[in-house]
Motif scaffolding. Structure first.
Motif, mmCIF file in Angstrom:
data_model
loop_
_atom_site.group_PDB
_atom_site.id
_atom_site.type_symbol
_atom_site.label_atom_id
_atom_site.label_comp_id
_atom_site.label_asym_id
_atom_site.label_seq_id
_atom_site.Cartn_x
_atom_site.Cartn_y
_atom_site.Cartn_z
ATOM 1 N N ILE A 158 2.374 15.136 -13.401
ATOM 2 C CA ILE A 158 1.412 15.474 -14.449
ATOM 3 C C ILE A 158 1.190 16.983 -14.582
ATOM 4 C CG2 ILE A 158 -1.039 15.334 -15.075
ATOM 5 C CD1 ILE A 158 -0.994 12.420 -14.301
ATOM 6 N N PRO A 159 0.961 17.727 -13.485
ATOM 7 C CA PRO A 159 0.802 19.176 -13.641
ATOM 8 C C PRO A 159 2.027 19.847 -14.242
ATOM 9 C CG PRO A 159 0.006 18.470 -11.494
ATOM 10 C CD PRO A 159 0.729 17.305 -12.090
ATOM 11 N N VAL A 160 3.217 19.382 -13.880
ATOM 12 C CA VAL A 160 4.448 19.971 -14.419
ATOM 13 C C VAL A 160 4.512 19.771 -15.930
ATOM 14 C CG1 VAL A 160 6.962 19.849 -14.409
ATOM 15 C CG2 VAL A 160 5.706 19.703 -12.261
ATOM 16 N N LYS A 200 0.827 -1.208 0.000
ATOM 17 C CA LYS A 200 0.000 0.000 0.000
ATOM 18 C C LYS A 200 0.861 1.257 0.000
ATOM 19 C CE LYS A 200 -4.011 -2.044 2.342
ATOM 20 N NZ LYS A 200 -4.844 -2.020 3.576
ATOM 21 N N GLY A 201 1.959 1.221 0.761
ATOM 22 C CA GLY A 201 2.854 2.378 0.798
ATOM 23 C C GLY A 201 3.483 2.661 -0.557
ATOM 24 N N MET A 202 3.872 1.580 -1.275
ATOM 25 C CA MET A 202 4.450 1.752 -2.599
ATOM 26 C C MET A 202 3.435 2.341 -3.568
ATOM 27 S SD MET A 202 6.649 -1.789 -2.921
ATOM 28 C CE MET A 202 7.019 -1.454 -4.640
ATOM 29 N N VAL A 203 2.193 1.854 -3.516
ATOM 30 C CA VAL A 203 1.144 2.361 -4.410
ATOM 31 C C VAL A 203 0.875 3.833 -4.131
ATOM 32 C CG1 VAL A 203 -1.293 2.179 -5.018
ATOM 33 C CG2 VAL A 203 0.067 0.105 -4.709
ATOM 34 N N LEU A 224 1.384 7.005 -6.738
ATOM 35 C CA LEU A 224 0.289 7.922 -7.045
ATOM 36 C C LEU A 224 0.657 9.362 -6.728
ATOM 37 C CD1 LEU A 224 -2.791 5.858 -5.774
ATOM 38 C CD2 LEU A 224 -2.067 6.247 -8.134
ATOM 39 N N LEU A 225 1.365 9.582 -5.618
ATOM 40 C CA LEU A 225 1.795 10.936 -5.267
ATOM 41 C C LEU A 225 2.787 11.478 -6.282
ATOM 42 C CD1 LEU A 225 2.190 10.650 -1.378
ATOM 43 C CD2 LEU A 225 0.412 11.873 -2.642
ATOM 44 N N THR A 226 3.699 10.611 -6.749
ATOM 45 C CA THR A 226 4.676 11.041 -7.761
ATOM 46 C C THR A 226 3.988 11.440 -9.051
ATOM 47 O OG1 THR A 226 6.346 9.556 -6.819
ATOM 48 C CG2 THR A 226 6.712 10.335 -9.075
#
Length: 214
Positions: free
Chosen positions: A61-63, A47-50, A54-56
């Motif tokens: 994407i906005p950048v 779960k931590g890896m997922v 997702l945070l990355t």
């Protein structure tokens, strides 16, 4: 008469946890069974890896979307080159050349550069041809051999073309990119890109027409 004693099977060592592992079937490797605590820890790691991935993605994407270089319209927008040239006039000390483009042509950038490491300030504008090619126009009144070599991609001189009543030096690297160089009225003008020669001729004719009118 000898006495035959029955063989006693070996007893596996006791587990340090106090639980005896279940015997594996003959010929098959032993498959460890995770305890509830170990399984919970493994699930938390996944779960931590997922969440990390997702945070990355949420940050990247906005950048990417905000980066002008990633947008197709960046290469097809039509810049008001005459207006930018008027703004650059004070810094340049002269009105940069702004050719009247034929129908179907557009400009995707126009700017005054202070020279950077080359120490040669110059006017730059980029033009898109109807055929989808790009030609960069560069003008300066402070050209030197080193700057000119860099501006033409170190390409050798391969000939001369008469365009718009002016003699242009042709430099061709042989890799698809070519340059036309004009020395006129104290200015050096370089047209560079991967366009066809007839497209270079069209832009060169427009540039020469501006210089003749001054």
């Amino acid at each position: 008469m000898s006495e035959v004693r029955p063989e006693i099977p070996a007893v596996p060592p006791a587990s340090t946890s106090g639980h005896q592992p279940a015997p594996a079937p003959d010929g098959l490797p032993f498959k460890p069974v995770l305890t509830a605590k170990q399984a919970k820890r493994a699930n938390q790691t996944i779960k931590g890896m997922v969440i990390s991935v997702l945070l990355t993605v949420a940050v990247v994407i906005p950048v990417v979307l905000l980066n002008p270089g990633s947008k197709p319209e960046t290469y097809h927008r039509n810049i008001d080159v005459p207006a930018v040239a008027l703004e650059a006039k004070a810094a340049a000390g002269y009105l940069p050349v702004v050719p009247a483009m034929p129908e179907g042509w557009s400009a995707n950038y126009a700017r005054w550069t202070t020279g950077g490491s080359a120490q040669v300030a110059a006017w730059e504008a980029g033009y898109l041809t109807p055929g989808g090619h790009h030609i960069a126009l560069t003008q300066t009144d402070k050209a030197n051999p080193t700057w000119l070599a860099d501006a033409t991609g170190q390409a050798p001189v391969t000939g001369q073309r008469r365009i718009g009543g002016a003699d242009w030096q042709l430099r061709d690297s042989g890799s698809g990119s070519k340059s036309l160089v004009l020395e006129e009225s104290g200015y050096t003008i370089v047209l560079a890109g991967g366009a066809d020669l007839d497209e270079f001729d069209a832009l060169g004719t427009a540039v020469a027409g501006v210089l003749d009118g001054r």
